[in-house]
Design a protein around this motif. Structure first.
Motif, mmCIF file in Angstrom:
data_model
loop_
_atom_site.group_PDB
_atom_site.id
_atom_site.type_symbol
_atom_site.label_atom_id
_atom_site.label_comp_id
_atom_site.label_asym_id
_atom_site.label_seq_id
_atom_site.Cartn_x
_atom_site.Cartn_y
_atom_site.Cartn_z
ATOM 1 N N ALA A 65 -1.024 62.376 -39.413
ATOM 2 C CA ALA A 65 -1.341 63.327 -40.375
ATOM 3 C C ALA A 65 -0.259 64.613 -40.054
ATOM 4 C CB ALA A 65 -2.143 64.476 -40.041
ATOM 5 N N LEU A 66 0.802 65.123 -41.357
ATOM 6 C CA LEU A 66 1.430 65.606 -41.199
ATOM 7 C C LEU A 66 1.519 67.622 -42.189
ATOM 8 C CD1 LEU A 66 4.578 63.277 -42.690
ATOM 9 C CD2 LEU A 66 4.520 64.473 -40.643
ATOM 10 N N VAL B 135 1.132 65.879 -36.689
ATOM 11 C CA VAL B 135 2.657 67.162 -36.484
ATOM 12 C C VAL B 135 2.176 68.758 -37.450
ATOM 13 C CG1 VAL B 135 4.777 67.580 -37.533
ATOM 14 C CG2 VAL B 135 4.629 65.016 -36.635
ATOM 15 N N ASN B 136 2.075 69.589 -36.352
ATOM 16 C CA ASN B 136 1.774 70.332 -37.287
ATOM 17 C C ASN B 136 2.174 72.068 -36.343
ATOM 18 O OD1 ASN B 136 -0.732 73.487 -37.551
ATOM 19 N ND2 ASN B 136 -1.708 71.368 -38.418
ATOM 20 N N THR B 137 2.576 73.127 -36.837
ATOM 21 C CA THR B 137 2.622 74.097 -35.776
ATOM 22 C C THR B 137 1.854 74.700 -34.511
ATOM 23 O OG1 THR B 137 2.173 75.606 -37.752
ATOM 24 C CG2 THR B 137 4.966 74.377 -37.645
ATOM 25 N N MET C 135 -6.648 68.806 -35.707
ATOM 26 C CA MET C 135 -6.115 68.032 -36.002
ATOM 27 C C MET C 135 -4.535 67.094 -34.758
ATOM 28 S SD MET C 135 -6.023 65.136 -37.741
ATOM 29 C CE MET C 135 -6.701 64.979 -39.260
ATOM 30 N N ILE C 136 -4.850 68.292 -34.296
ATOM 31 C CA ILE C 136 -4.054 68.520 -33.114
ATOM 32 C C ILE C 136 -4.553 67.725 -31.661
ATOM 33 C CG2 ILE C 136 -2.288 69.700 -31.221
ATOM 34 C CD1 ILE C 136 -0.956 69.345 -33.609
ATOM 35 N N LEU D 176 -1.292 61.829 -30.374
ATOM 36 C CA LEU D 176 0.058 61.660 -29.913
ATOM 37 C C LEU D 176 -0.331 63.041 -30.959
ATOM 38 C CD1 LEU D 176 2.910 61.540 -28.975
ATOM 39 C CD2 LEU D 176 2.956 59.975 -30.804
ATOM 40 N N ALA D 177 0.936 63.945 -30.454
ATOM 41 C CA ALA D 177 0.989 65.909 -31.322
ATOM 42 C C ALA D 177 2.217 66.097 -31.287
ATOM 43 C CB ALA D 177 0.075 66.386 -30.404
ATOM 44 N N VAL D 178 3.279 66.444 -31.839
ATOM 45 C CA VAL D 178 3.730 66.446 -32.257
ATOM 46 C C VAL D 178 3.962 68.795 -32.781
ATOM 47 C CG1 VAL D 178 6.566 67.143 -33.151
ATOM 48 C CG2 VAL D 178 5.210 64.763 -32.473
ATOM 49 N N VAL D 179 4.167 69.419 -32.198
ATOM 50 C CA VAL D 179 3.877 70.920 -32.141
ATOM 51 C C VAL D 179 5.155 71.598 -32.968
ATOM 52 C CG1 VAL D 179 3.283 72.533 -31.776
ATOM 53 C CG2 VAL D 179 2.448 71.233 -30.353
#
Length: 411
Positions: A343-344, A365-367, A373-374, A379-382
């Motif tokens: 998910a982007l 991937v989320n800010t 979703m995070i 696996l999460a990319v902030v």
């Protein structure tokens, strides 16, 4: 620090002048006498209740019910260490329930885990679960396997040879029951084994218990039940996975006679991979979705192509006409059963999370660190997805270049 607590009644009594009179008289010049009790310091008590060792403050409120005058110990506390789950070891099982999973690529599929859960329900406390696999396979102990019997897999597609190997392994195990997944490969293998052993096969079982198996019949208008047979297949999404502590998964030596060499009737068989861009979302194995946090859809399409994935989108982009309606993921779109979901820029509305509930792995991937979703992702990319996509493309290009260089250098 604590200081004496004021007692207004004691102070007023100490100011009273002794003597009889119609009205009491007080001397305000005298020193007030305190009660001797300590005054509470809420800040010190709160600091003493804090448990160290974590990024977020945690407090032990078990001392909140102490009397007011009692002192609270300020000794630092440490967070209790989480104990690792103990592995269950079954030394001498009363009987064995064998499972023959598909295990594509050396790893259990979701359907395979469900069959292992059914086998654990059939084995109960006294029985053991033995898995018959070709080669190595990961995660068998966590899925509920007590024993593992590995066979040497043949090269290429040869279902008859695999059925012969499974028959020899079952003869060596002496299993009371044997379960197969009702899938394309598992169902075909189960029927070949049933013919080879000359035994009946109970197919599409949706309820598996020690008392019996149940399956629908006559267009799901009636149910057929039977005492647990020796051979059976389990329908997909009918039985829950094993959720208990990990099992031993002890390796067993293959002591049976090797299967006889059978002539290979299938000369060549090759699986042709479908184009991921045209695969329906319900059948896709790897889905990459774009959300409202994306503005550069051209780069997104390049990422989907580089990852050999199926494109998806959130409802916001589909309603805006930026993505086709058939690519919408969620309860109002398509409910996925993919192995991996990427998910982007998707925050994770409740309807969208319902659509990815069946995915095995979720990468987001989320800010927003606190986005739903995070929290759902394994696996999460902030970070901003607009910055992550070009970096991902560079890494993929670098990896492909190294692989191409290695192939050129190989003799």
């Amino acid at each position: 620090m604590s200081r004496p607590r004021r007692d207004p009644r004691a102070e007023r009594a100490s100011h009273r002048v002794a003597g009889e009179g119609p009205r009491p008289r007080y001397d305000r010049t005298r020193t007030a006498a305190g009660s001797g009790r300590l005054r509470r310091n809420p800040r010190a008590e709160r600091a003493a209740q804090r448990i160290g060792g974590g990024a977020r403050p945690r407090y032990d409120v078990s001392q909140a019910a102490r009397p007011v005058g009692d002192a609270v110990a300020a000794a630092p506390r440490t967070m209790p260490a989480a104990e690792a789950p103990k592995t269950i070891i079954l030394e001498a099982p009363a009987f064995l329930v064998a499972v023959v999973p598909d295990a594509p690529g050396g790893r259990l599929s979701g359907h395979d885990r469900q069959v292992l859960g059914a086998a654990r329900a059939l084995a109960g406390r006294e029985g053991g679960v033995a898995v018959v696999v070709d080669g190595a396979c990961e995660g068998l102990g966590a899925a509920g396997a007590d024993r593992v019997l590995r066979c040497e897999g043949a090269e290429g597609y040869d279902p008859e040879a695999r059925a012969a190997r499974v028959e020899a392994a079952l003869a060596a195990l002496g299993a009371r029951h044997v379960l197969f997944p009702e899938s394309l490969d598992g169902g075909d293998l189960a029927r070949r084994v049933a013919v080879g052993l000359n035994e009946a096969l109970f197919t599409h079982a949706e309820v598996v218990a020690a008392k019996g198996l149940v399956r629908p019949a006559r267009g799901r208008r009636v149910e057929q039940s039977l005492a647990p047979p020796r051979l059976a297949t389990v329908a997909p999404d009918a039985v829950a996975d094993y959720a208990g502590p990990p099992r031993e998964a002890r390796a067993l030596p293959f002591e049976g006679a090797p299967p006889p060499d059978t002539p290979k009737r299938i000369v060549s068989a090759t699986r042709i991979q479908a184009d991921p861009a045209t695969v329906p979302l319900a059948l896709a194995e790897f889905v990459v979705s774009a959300g409202n946090g994306l503005t550069d859809l051209d780069t997104f399409r390049r990422v989907v192509t580089a990852l050999h994935a199926t494109p998806g989108a959130s409802r916001v982009l589909c309603d805006a006409g930026l993505m086709p309606r058939h690519s919408q993921v969620g309860a109002s779109g398509t409910v996925l059963a993919a192995t991996c979901y990427f998910a982007l820029g998707i925050s994770g509305a409740p309807q969208h999370l319902q659509g990815v509930a069946g995915c095995e792995h979720v990468v987001a991937v989320n800010t927003d660190l606190h986005a739903a979703m995070i929290e759902r992702a394994g696996l999460a990319v902030v970070q901003d997805a607009q910055a992550v996509m070009p970096a991902l493309l560079r890494l993929l290009a670098q990896e492909n270049g190294e692989q191409a260089a290695g192939e050129e250098m190989a003799p």
